[in-house]
Write a protein that holds these residues in place. Structure first.
Motif, short mmCIF file in Angstrom:
data_model
loop_
_atom_site.label_atom_id
_atom_site.label_comp_id
_atom_site.label_asym_id
_atom_site.label_seq_id
_atom_site.Cartn_x
_atom_site.Cartn_y
_atom_site.Cartn_z
N THR A 261 11.60 28.42 28.67
CA THR A 261 12.42 27.14 29.08
C THR A 261 13.86 27.16 30.06
O THR A 261 14.98 26.88 30.99
N HIS A 262 14.33 28.72 29.94
CA HIS A 262 15.57 29.87 30.68
C HIS A 262 15.80 29.60 31.46
O HIS A 262 16.60 28.65 32.48
N LYS A 263 14.86 29.64 33.04
CA LYS A 263 15.26 29.55 34.08
C LYS A 263 15.62 27.92 34.15
O LYS A 263 16.23 27.93 35.61
N GLU A 264 14.41 27.19 33.77
CA GLU A 264 14.77 26.07 34.14
C GLU A 264 16.11 25.34 33.84
O GLU A 264 16.69 24.17 34.54
N LYS B 193 19.21 23.89 36.26
CA LYS B 193 19.88 22.36 36.39
C LYS B 193 21.89 22.78 36.13
O LYS B 193 22.48 22.02 36.29
N LYS B 194 21.56 24.07 34.94
CA LYS B 194 23.27 24.42 35.16
C LYS B 194 24.51 24.86 36.10
O LYS B 194 25.26 24.57 36.43
N LEU B 195 23.24 25.45 36.99
CA LEU B 195 23.54 25.93 38.35
C LEU B 195 23.62 24.46 39.20
O LEU B 195 24.89 24.47 39.76
N TYR C 69 19.38 33.62 43.78
CA TYR C 69 18.28 33.25 44.85
C TYR C 69 16.58 33.43 43.48
O TYR C 69 15.87 33.55 44.88
N GLY C 70 16.86 34.17 42.19
CA GLY C 70 15.81 33.74 41.70
C GLY C 70 15.82 32.20 41.57
O GLY C 70 14.77 31.48 40.99
N HIS C 71 16.56 30.81 41.92
CA HIS C 71 16.72 29.82 42.18
C HIS C 71 16.42 29.31 42.60
O HIS C 71 15.85 28.22 42.58
N PHE C 72 17.13 29.94 43.59
CA PHE C 72 16.94 29.01 45.01
C PHE C 72 16.75 29.75 46.43
O PHE C 72 17.59 31.54 46.66
N PRO C 73 15.64 29.70 47.42
CA PRO C 73 15.63 30.97 49.03
C PRO C 73 16.94 30.52 49.52
O PRO C 73 17.25 31.82 50.22
#
Length: 196
Positions: free
Chosen positions: A6-9, A13-15, A48-52
């Motif tokens: 769940t770390h990436k998600e 969310k925190k970002l 960029y691992g979270h948003f393009p």
């Protein structure tokens, strides 16, 4: 060391949560990726691992903000009769004016939204139409619902643009009184406090 699944998600969310507050307080365009990532303890390269792109973050941030505002300000058949009036008193308060990071995205980022791409403006338009429809059904007047939304956002922008607390309170109190006198918003026995 492996991260939990769940770390990436959770990081995403925190970002988003931190980016909303940072953007509403200081502007989105002027805030760099490095600053956004530093707010959650990561480097800019991890973004960029979270948003393009930064624009993709802006679009998602606005979608969440508009949804949250619509849910908070809107009303349905189960809402108490004074729901909209209470929400407007809270919206047109000194606290809201002084804390853009916790408030409505429209007065905080309106000019940036206007310069954004069509996909961002479409998200905002959808949210505004839902709120207008909700208020229109309660007020019985679609034009008054649009005017009320514009009055609220404009009053907050003006209250943030002035230096003196006295003028800020005057703008907000005048706006509340004007809305009470001119719009068919539900009335309650609770009056706005003089300190707001």
């Amino acid at each position: 060391m492996r991260y939990p699944s769940t770390h990436k998600e959770e990081t995403r969310k925190k970002l988003l949560a931190n980016a909303r507050a940072i953007a509403k307080k200081g502007g989105f365009e002027t805030t760099g990726v490095d600053e956004l990532m530093a707010s959650i303890g990561l480097t800019g390269g991890a973004f960029y691992g979270h948003f393009p792109s930064k624009d993709a973050l802006f679009a998602e941030l606005l979608e969440q903000e508009i949804l949250n505002s619509g849910e908070m300000l809107g009303a349905d058949e189960g809402s108490p009769p004074d729901h909209v009036a209470k929400r407007l008193r809270s919206y047109l308060s000194s606290y809201h004016a002084l804390h853009p990071e916790t408030g409505c995205v429209l007065p905080a980022l309106g000019p940036e939204i206007a310069r954004a791409g069509p996909e961002v403006r479409e998200v905002v338009e959808r949210g505004l139409k839902q709120l207008q429809k909700s208020w229109s059904s309660r007020m019985g007047d679609p034009d008054a619902a649009w005017a009320l939304i514009a009055q609220c956002v404009g009053a907050l922008v003006l209250s943030r643009a002035v230096e003196s607390e006295r003028t800020r309170k005057e703008i907000l109190a005048s706006s509340r009184r004007f809305i009470d006198q001119t719009h068919a918003v539900e009335q309650t026995s609770v009056k706005p406090s003089k300190a707001s």
